[in-house]
Write a protein that holds these residues in place. Structure first.
Motif, PDB file in Angstrom:
ATOM      1  N   HIS A 170      -0.041   3.079  -3.501  1.00  0.00           N
ATOM      2  CA  HIS A 170      -1.356   3.720  -3.431  1.00  0.00           C
ATOM      3  C   HIS A 170      -1.411   5.019  -4.228  1.00  0.00           C
ATOM      4  O   HIS A 170      -2.446   5.358  -4.815  1.00  0.00           O
ATOM      5  CB  HIS A 170      -1.783   3.946  -1.978  1.00  0.00           C
ATOM      6  N   GLU A 171      -0.297   5.717  -4.300  1.00  0.00           N
ATOM      7  CA  GLU A 171      -0.294   6.969  -5.079  1.00  0.00           C
ATOM      8  C   GLU A 171      -0.531   6.682  -6.556  1.00  0.00           C
ATOM      9  O   GLU A 171      -1.282   7.389  -7.226  1.00  0.00           O
ATOM     10  CB  GLU A 171       1.063   7.671  -4.918  1.00  0.00           C
ATOM     11  N   MET A 194      -7.708   9.123 -10.750  1.00  0.00           N
ATOM     12  CA  MET A 194      -7.876  10.529 -11.140  1.00  0.00           C
ATOM     13  C   MET A 194      -7.898  10.660 -12.664  1.00  0.00           C
ATOM     14  O   MET A 194      -8.673  11.436 -13.231  1.00  0.00           O
ATOM     15  CB  MET A 194      -6.716  11.364 -10.579  1.00  0.00           C
ATOM     16  N   PHE A 250      -4.096   5.687  -7.123  1.00  0.00           N
ATOM     17  CA  PHE A 250      -4.944   6.876  -7.006  1.00  0.00           C
ATOM     18  C   PHE A 250      -4.854   7.728  -8.276  1.00  0.00           C
ATOM     19  O   PHE A 250      -5.863   8.241  -8.773  1.00  0.00           O
ATOM     20  CB  PHE A 250      -4.505   7.692  -5.780  1.00  0.00           C
ATOM     21  N   LEU A 251      -3.637   7.846  -8.807  1.00  0.00           N
ATOM     22  CA  LEU A 251      -3.460   8.642 -10.026  1.00  0.00           C
ATOM     23  C   LEU A 251      -4.229   8.028 -11.200  1.00  0.00           C
ATOM     24  O   LEU A 251      -4.822   8.750 -12.014  1.00  0.00           O
ATOM     25  CB  LEU A 251      -1.975   8.743 -10.375  1.00  0.00           C
ATOM     26  N   GLU A 291     -10.520   7.813  -4.921  1.00  0.00           N
ATOM     27  CA  GLU A 291     -10.426   7.182  -3.594  1.00  0.00           C
ATOM     28  C   GLU A 291     -11.126   5.830  -3.592  1.00  0.00           C
ATOM     29  O   GLU A 291     -10.613   4.850  -3.060  1.00  0.00           O
ATOM     30  CB  GLU A 291     -11.096   8.076  -2.548  1.00  0.00           C
ATOM     31  N   THR A 337      -9.036   3.329  -5.443  1.00  0.00           N
ATOM     32  CA  THR A 337      -7.872   2.929  -4.640  1.00  0.00           C
ATOM     33  C   THR A 337      -8.302   1.947  -3.558  1.00  0.00           C
ATOM     34  O   THR A 337      -7.660   0.912  -3.341  1.00  0.00           O
ATOM     35  CB  THR A 337      -7.235   4.183  -3.994  1.00  0.00           C
ATOM     36  N   TYR A 386       0.842  -1.200   0.000  1.00  0.00           N
ATOM     37  CA  TYR A 386       0.000   0.000   0.000  1.00  0.00           C
ATOM     38  C   TYR A 386       0.879   1.254   0.000  1.00  0.00           C
ATOM     39  O   TYR A 386       0.636   2.198  -0.752  1.00  0.00           O
ATOM     40  CB  TYR A 386      -0.914  -0.009   1.231  1.00  0.00           C
TER      41      TYR A 386
END
Lengths: 216, 174
Positions: free
Chosen positions: B19-20, B27, B23-24, B38, B41, B15
């Motif tokens: 996770h970044e 997005m 998340f990207l 979110e 993710t 994680y």
């Protein structure tokens, strides 16, 4: 024609890089982390939807069950029959102990709101039995076999074994026995047609058949 | 890009590392919708937790997460277009933690550029396939393996998507 916007791949990469540079917001990071620590919360949301659906189904089932119970035939209490040969006969009956709507069309329906009644469909004829005074909607056409009822009618036609009773804005009581019968008028005018003759029965009068006598 | 190899695959380490990136991806495919990213993710790492044991012998956790993220993105985007998806979104407003403050509400969406907005107009599969190709440099074969489609179908998805973008006035290379 759409406007020229430049190179899509380059612009998209710039947008993506800008988002990557902004990174994941601190609050978003915190929220995801917290949700992952309690992953069941997401399932609870789904469970809420399931519960809502189950409740909706239960309400529908209850409603359908209530309707089916309401339309259950009840014991026969008195007798007259409705001639259902008319294509769209509409009949509305109200009584102190009885209130229901009845319509005869391609699919006869009976909605019992209060009291008891019985509906049977022997072949093409519809048998409807009621108890107590009744009010018939305009245009109703009845065939009285035996029994008695009081009716307040706008415009109804009542066929008896001996003749036809037409009532216009009248309140009357009809009694039909095996061999004879009578109609008593409380209000309005009633015309009785028997064997080609027509008689007018006025308020306070009672007309008997087959003796064709009228008494006051 | 998710490329890291990690043979231990502890959930915490995974994680922290990925996770970044996940998340990207969220997005990117939601046109900058923070809440949507979110959710994605969250779903990806739930899937990882459920499959952690199976992944012990997996060489590339980053690649696995990338594929799962892309597929979940397609699923979520498609689901949102259904009646059930629209109804279920009504029940998300009161989800704890989704909107906690005014500052958070402002952060619910980052301003996306024109190209990102154009990408968001494409159907889910075309959107994700084109994103994988143009932003992650994946070949059609890799995309087809990741999304579970044939190369021919992926090629068709990309061509159709590019055609739509061209119709919007974008200059796209075949």
């Amino acid at each position: 024609m759409s406007e020229e916007r430049g190179n899509f791949a380059q612009e998209l990469k710039l947008d993506d890089a800008r988002m990557a540079k902004a990174g994941m917001p601190q609050l978003a990071r915190h929220r995801v982390r917290r949700r992952l620590q309690v992953p069941r919360k997401r399932r609870r949301r789904f469970a809420r939807l399931v519960l809502l659906g189950a409740a909706a189904v239960a309400v529908l089932l209850f409603y359908a069950f209530s309707l089916s119970r309401e339309s259950q035939p009840q014991p026969l209490v008195a007798g007259f029959s409705i001639d259902s040969k008319g294509p769209n006969l509409q009949l509305s009956v109200e009584a102190p102990k009885l209130s229901y709507q009845f319509s005869v069309s391609d699919a006869p329906q009976l909605l019992v709101r209060q009291g008891s009644c019985r509906l049977s469909l022997p072949g093409t004829d519809t048998q409807l039995s009621v108890e107590g005074p009744a009010r018939l909607a305009a245009g109703a056409s009845l065939q009285l076999v035996t029994g008695a009822f009081t009716v307040r009618a706008s415009d109804v036609s009542i066929a008896t074994p001996h003749g036809i009773i037409r009532a216009t804005r009248a309140q009357l009581q009809v009694v039909q026995g095996d061999d004879s019968g009578h109609v008593s008028v409380a209000r309005g005018h009633v015309r009785v047609r028997i064997a080609g003759d027509e008689f007018v029965v006025r308020p306070g009068e009672t007309f008997h058949w087959p003796s064709l006598a009228t008494e006051h | 890009m998710l490329t890291a190899n990690n043979r231990e695959h502890s959930w915490e380490a995974c994680y922290a590392e990925h996770h970044e990136s996940v998340f990207l991806l969220g997005m990117r495919y939601s046109c900058g919708n923070v809440a949507w990213a979110e959710d994605l993710t969250h779903d990806v790492f739930i899937a990882f937790a459920e499959n952690a044991e199976r992944l012990h012998s997996h060489d590339d956790v980053g690649g696995w997460l990338y594929r799962v993220a892309c597929n979940l993105a397609v699923s979520r985007l498609r689901r949102e277009k259904t009646f059930f998806g629209r109804v279920s979104r009504l029940f998300r407003a009161d989800e704890p933690g989704l909107v906690e403050s005014a500052a958070c509400a402002v952060q619910q969406r980052q301003e996306a550029g024109a190209a990102m907005k154009a990408l968001a107009t494409l159907p889910p599969k075309e959107r994700v396939a084109i994103g994988m190709k143009l932003l992650d440099g994946r070949s059609q074969r890799e995309i087809s393996e990741a999304l579970g489609h044939t190369e021919g179908y992926v090629s068709k998805l990309i061509q159709r998507g590019l055609l739509r973008l061209r119709e919007q006035g974008w200059e796209v290379e075949p």
